[in-house]
Design a protein around this motif. Sequence first.
Motif, PDB file in Angstrom:
ATOM      1  N   ARG A 112       0.836  -1.194   0.000  1.00 36.64           N
ATOM      2  CA  ARG A 112       0.000   0.000   0.000  1.00 36.64           C
ATOM      3  C   ARG A 112       0.876   1.251   0.000  1.00 36.64           C
ATOM      4  NH1 ARG A 112      -4.846  -1.238   4.425  1.00 36.64           N
ATOM      5  NH2 ARG A 112      -5.835  -2.960   3.272  1.00 36.64           N
ATOM      6  N   TYR A 113       0.678   2.080  -0.998  1.00 32.07           N
ATOM      7  CA  TYR A 113       1.395   3.348  -1.102  1.00 32.07           C
ATOM      8  C   TYR A 113       0.560   4.294  -1.956  1.00 32.07           C
ATOM      9  CZ  TYR A 113       2.464   1.272  -5.591  1.00 32.07           C
ATOM     10  OH  TYR A 113       2.340   0.668  -6.812  1.00 32.07           O
ATOM     11  N   THR A 114       0.769   5.575  -1.765  1.00 31.97           N
ATOM     12  CA  THR A 114       0.123   6.598  -2.584  1.00 31.97           C
ATOM     13  C   THR A 114       1.125   7.723  -2.800  1.00 31.97           C
ATOM     14  OG1 THR A 114      -2.043   6.124  -1.614  1.00 31.97           O
ATOM     15  CG2 THR A 114      -1.814   8.210  -2.807  1.00 31.97           C
ATOM     16  N   VAL A 115       1.328   8.086  -4.049  1.00 30.00           N
ATOM     17  CA  VAL A 115       2.215   9.205  -4.354  1.00 30.00           C
ATOM     18  C   VAL A 115       1.440  10.500  -4.119  1.00 30.00           C
ATOM     19  CG1 VAL A 115       3.627  10.323  -6.111  1.00 30.00           C
ATOM     20  CG2 VAL A 115       3.479   7.810  -6.026  1.00 30.00           C
ATOM     21  N   GLU A 116       1.961  11.337  -3.256  1.00 27.86           N
ATOM     22  CA  GLU A 116       1.274  12.567  -2.883  1.00 27.86           C
ATOM     23  C   GLU A 116       1.866  13.765  -3.638  1.00 27.86           C
ATOM     24  OE1 GLU A 116      -1.299  12.338  -1.049  1.00 27.86           O
ATOM     25  OE2 GLU A 116      -1.104  10.531   0.184  1.00 27.86           O
ATOM     26  N   ASP A 117       2.264  14.795  -2.888  1.00 26.24           N
ATOM     27  CA  ASP A 117       2.744  16.041  -3.494  1.00 26.24           C
ATOM     28  C   ASP A 117       4.173  15.928  -4.012  1.00 26.24           C
ATOM     29  OD1 ASP A 117       0.331  17.189  -2.773  1.00 26.24           O
ATOM     30  OD2 ASP A 117       1.095  17.857  -0.837  1.00 26.24           O
ATOM     31  N   ALA A 118       4.442  16.694  -5.042  1.00 24.77           N
ATOM     32  CA  ALA A 118       5.801  16.835  -5.571  1.00 24.77           C
ATOM     33  C   ALA A 118       6.171  18.318  -5.520  1.00 24.77           C
ATOM     34  CB  ALA A 118       5.876  16.322  -7.002  1.00 24.77           C
ATOM     35  N   GLU A 119       7.317  18.610  -4.947  1.00 24.56           N
ATOM     36  CA  GLU A 119       7.762  20.006  -4.821  1.00 24.56           C
ATOM     37  C   GLU A 119       9.064  20.202  -5.591  1.00 24.56           C
ATOM     38  OE1 GLU A 119       8.048  21.321  -0.821  1.00 24.56           O
ATOM     39  OE2 GLU A 119       5.983  20.757  -0.300  1.00 24.56           O
ATOM     40  N   ARG A 120       9.032  21.138  -6.505  1.00 25.12           N
ATOM     41  CA  ARG A 120      10.221  21.437  -7.305  1.00 25.12           C
ATOM     42  C   ARG A 120      11.250  22.165  -6.451  1.00 25.12           C
ATOM     43  NH1 ARG A 120      11.366  21.793 -12.816  1.00 25.12           N
ATOM     44  NH2 ARG A 120      13.020  23.256 -13.357  1.00 25.12           N
ATOM     45  N   GLN A 121      12.511  21.767  -6.588  1.00 23.67           N
ATOM     46  CA  GLN A 121      13.599  22.374  -5.846  1.00 23.67           C
ATOM     47  C   GLN A 121      14.364  23.373  -6.725  1.00 23.67           C
ATOM     48  OE1 GLN A 121      13.790  21.217  -2.406  1.00 23.67           O
ATOM     49  NE2 GLN A 121      11.836  20.513  -3.253  1.00 23.67           N
TER      50      GLN A 121
END
Length: 218
Positions: free
Chosen positions: A106-115
Amino acid sequence: MENTLIKKKVTKILLLLIGVLIIGTVSGCTSDKSVRTYLQALLDTSYKNDSKAFVEIKLGTEEEAQALYKQGIDTGVGVFCSRLGVSDEYKEDFRQIYMDMLGKVRYTVEDAERQSDGSYIVTVSYEKMNIFKPALAIHQENVTSMMDEWAQAPEAPAEEEMVAAVYSEFKTSMETVLAEVQYDAAASLTIRIELIDNVYTPNASDIEELEKALFDGE
């Protein structure tokens, strides 16, 4: 005998999936959403044999996704059996339970933040699967009973038969636990999607940490 062998090796197992996860790449000039989709596609193809997103975002064809999944399973089953001390003749017996185990993560990809350097930090939520510890507990109890029966029998089975019975019982114990597998409460970690030579690639150490987090172990 073999019960002790299993006990010692299983309790030391934490990560049995080294080499299973497909490490893919995607070209630069992307967005938060596409990075999330990209990571989700890699995870789904690797663990769940679900190549829909993999094909849609053109990481590869359906045939390529299937080939990569099979390669990952071959590698993972090999590591799984090697760390248990299971000989090659029993390897195929564990293939389906291994695939079933991966399919239930069980996993869910959440937010992605650009660096600032162009890379991304992606948050992944997950629930740790409790499979090895409970399976080992059942296995130990059942093998103890088996050994008591062998000790009381007029003639003990041949060693080869006992070894086969012990490994078969461990597989059955895993199947029993997996049928109603329990998970820990949701937690999260981050995975870096690094921009290397204008190509986005998941950080290998972060992927390894996710693999460790998905399953119980010592």
